[in-house]
Design a protein around this motif. Structure first.
Motif, short mmCIF file in Angstrom:
data_model
loop_
_atom_site.label_atom_id
_atom_site.label_comp_id
_atom_site.label_asym_id
_atom_site.label_seq_id
_atom_site.Cartn_x
_atom_site.Cartn_y
_atom_site.Cartn_z
N LEU A 54 0.83 -1.21 0.00
CA LEU A 54 0.00 0.00 0.00
C LEU A 54 0.87 1.26 0.00
N ALA A 55 1.86 1.29 0.91
CA ALA A 55 2.70 2.48 1.03
C ALA A 55 3.48 2.73 -0.25
N GLY A 56 4.06 1.66 -0.82
CA GLY A 56 4.87 1.82 -2.02
C GLY A 56 4.06 2.37 -3.18
N HIS A 57 2.89 1.78 -3.40
CA HIS A 57 2.09 2.21 -4.55
C HIS A 57 1.50 3.60 -4.35
N GLY A 67 12.21 1.07 -9.03
CA GLY A 67 13.21 0.04 -8.75
C GLY A 67 13.05 -0.51 -7.35
N LEU A 68 12.88 0.39 -6.39
CA LEU A 68 12.69 -0.03 -5.00
C LEU A 68 11.46 -0.91 -4.85
N GLU A 69 10.39 -0.52 -5.57
CA GLU A 69 9.15 -1.28 -5.47
C GLU A 69 9.31 -2.71 -5.98
N PHE A 70 10.09 -2.87 -7.05
CA PHE A 70 10.34 -4.23 -7.54
C PHE A 70 11.06 -5.05 -6.48
N LEU A 71 12.03 -4.41 -5.83
CA LEU A 71 12.75 -5.09 -4.75
C LEU A 71 11.79 -5.49 -3.64
N VAL A 72 10.93 -4.54 -3.23
CA VAL A 72 10.00 -4.80 -2.14
C VAL A 72 9.03 -5.92 -2.54
N ALA A 73 8.58 -5.91 -3.79
CA ALA A 73 7.63 -6.92 -4.25
C ALA A 73 8.21 -8.32 -4.09
N VAL A 74 9.47 -8.49 -4.49
CA VAL A 74 10.10 -9.81 -4.39
C VAL A 74 10.40 -10.14 -2.94
#
Lengths: 90, 243
Positions: free
Chosen positions: B183-186, B215-222
């Motif tokens: 939620l926070a990232g998006h 880029g950070l969000e992709f990291l967080v997703a994984v």
């Protein structure tokens, strides 16, 4: 590194959620039993303690499971191998 | 001119096929659609990649094998003995969350894991499974989990409630962690995107930040999929190897 990053992101929320859920539970108990404000006070402090305990466990490598180490880190220390000169005697 | 910013609009649930059964709203929503897409794409990846399994793997087969080995390694190093029988469960959980998170990174799609009820349902399944396995395997002895060893009797009065609380809080921390991160990232992405759209000339600054944030969000997703799976492993390990 991967594990460290995962751990860092993990513990951040541990304390907050513990306090939040415990206080909410205290509020609910007060609401049902009419014991305002005691439920919320007692459970707030219990929540702080539980949250700190969880953070401590997550950080200190005892890992989140209550009181137990991860396999690999646990168990008694490996038995010291026999001295070299024991081998040819038996 | 003022551009209206709605950074939270992206999380709105929309009914695609309205279904009402006995007064219950069980409509097929955009969230359900994204979950379906996640399940279908995981299944498609695994089935298609291994359809013509070769000894020297091709590109897709390598992806499938890497996923398999990653989860298998995680189970071996965190549960150890007797952990492999939970492989299907943890593999399903991990790939579903991973795909749900990554599909949410596609512009104009929907992030299912940003709904607390979805993550809570997942966490509740894990919690119920772990507790059931603990009770089935160890019976009444499972309760010894809440009694720390070597503590004076009068302290137990204080410690047992704390241990109980820290056990029953697990589904909440597990679900909140995934939900809050997504939620926070998006939301942050949408806010900086909104800045870029509204300030005109200096838009390069928030746009630059947004590039980094993606880029950070992709990291967080994984990483969040990994954290969810590894905590499930640790909880299972505790229920199996109760001392």
């Amino acid at each position: 590194m991967q594990q460290g990053l995962g751990l860092g992101l993990r513990i951040g929320i541990e304390l907050v959620v513990a306090i939040g859920v415990a206080t909410g539970l205290g509020w609910a108990i007060d609401h049902w039993l009419g014991t305002r404000p005691w439920g919320i006070i007692v459970l707030f402090f219990l929540g702080v303690a539980a949250g700190m305990l969880n953070v401590y466990r997550a950080v200190s490598g005892i890992s989140t499971p209550v009181g137990y180490r991860r396999p690999g880190e646990d168990g008694p220390a490996p038995r010291p191998s026999q001295d070299a000169w024991d081998d040819d005697e038996n | 001119m003022a551009i209206e910013l709605h950074p939270l609009e992206q999380f709105a649930i929309a009914r695609i096929i309205p279904i009402h059964i006995a007064g219950l709203d069980v409509s097929y929503t955009n969230a359900a659609l994204m979950m379906t897409i996640a399940v279908v794409s995981v299944t498609a990846l695994m089935v298609l990649a291994t359809r013509r399994a070769a000894l020297v793997p091709g590109r897709w087969q390598s992806v499938a094998e890497m996923l398999y080995e990653f989860v298998a390694d995680m189970i071996d190093s965190n549960i150890g003995q007797g952990g492999r029988q939970f492989f299907p469960f943890i593999f399903t959980l991990f790939t579903f969350i991973l795909f749900a998170n990554l599909l949410g990174m596609i512009p104009y799609s929907y992030t299912t894991t940003s709904q607390i009820i979805v993550t809570f349902a997942l966490a509740a399944v894990v919690f119920i499974l772990v507790t059931t396995i603990g009770i089935v395997r160890h019976g009444f002895h499972f309760l010894s989990l809440f009694v720390p060893h070597g503590v004076p009797k009068f302290l137990l009065l204080l410690l047992v409630p704390i241990e109980l609380l820290s056990y029953f809080i697990r589904p909440f921390t597990l679900s909140m962690r995934l939900f809050a991160n997504m939620l926070a990232g998006h939301t942050m992405l949408a806010i900086f995107g909104g800045f870029a759209a509204s300030i005109g000339l200096f838009a390069f600054f928030p746009t630059g930040i947004n590039v980094l944030l993606v880029g950070l969000e992709f990291l967080v997703a994984v990483l969040q999929a990994y954290v969810f799976a590894i905590l499930t492993c640790l909880y299972l390990s505790e229920a199996i190897h109760l001392h």
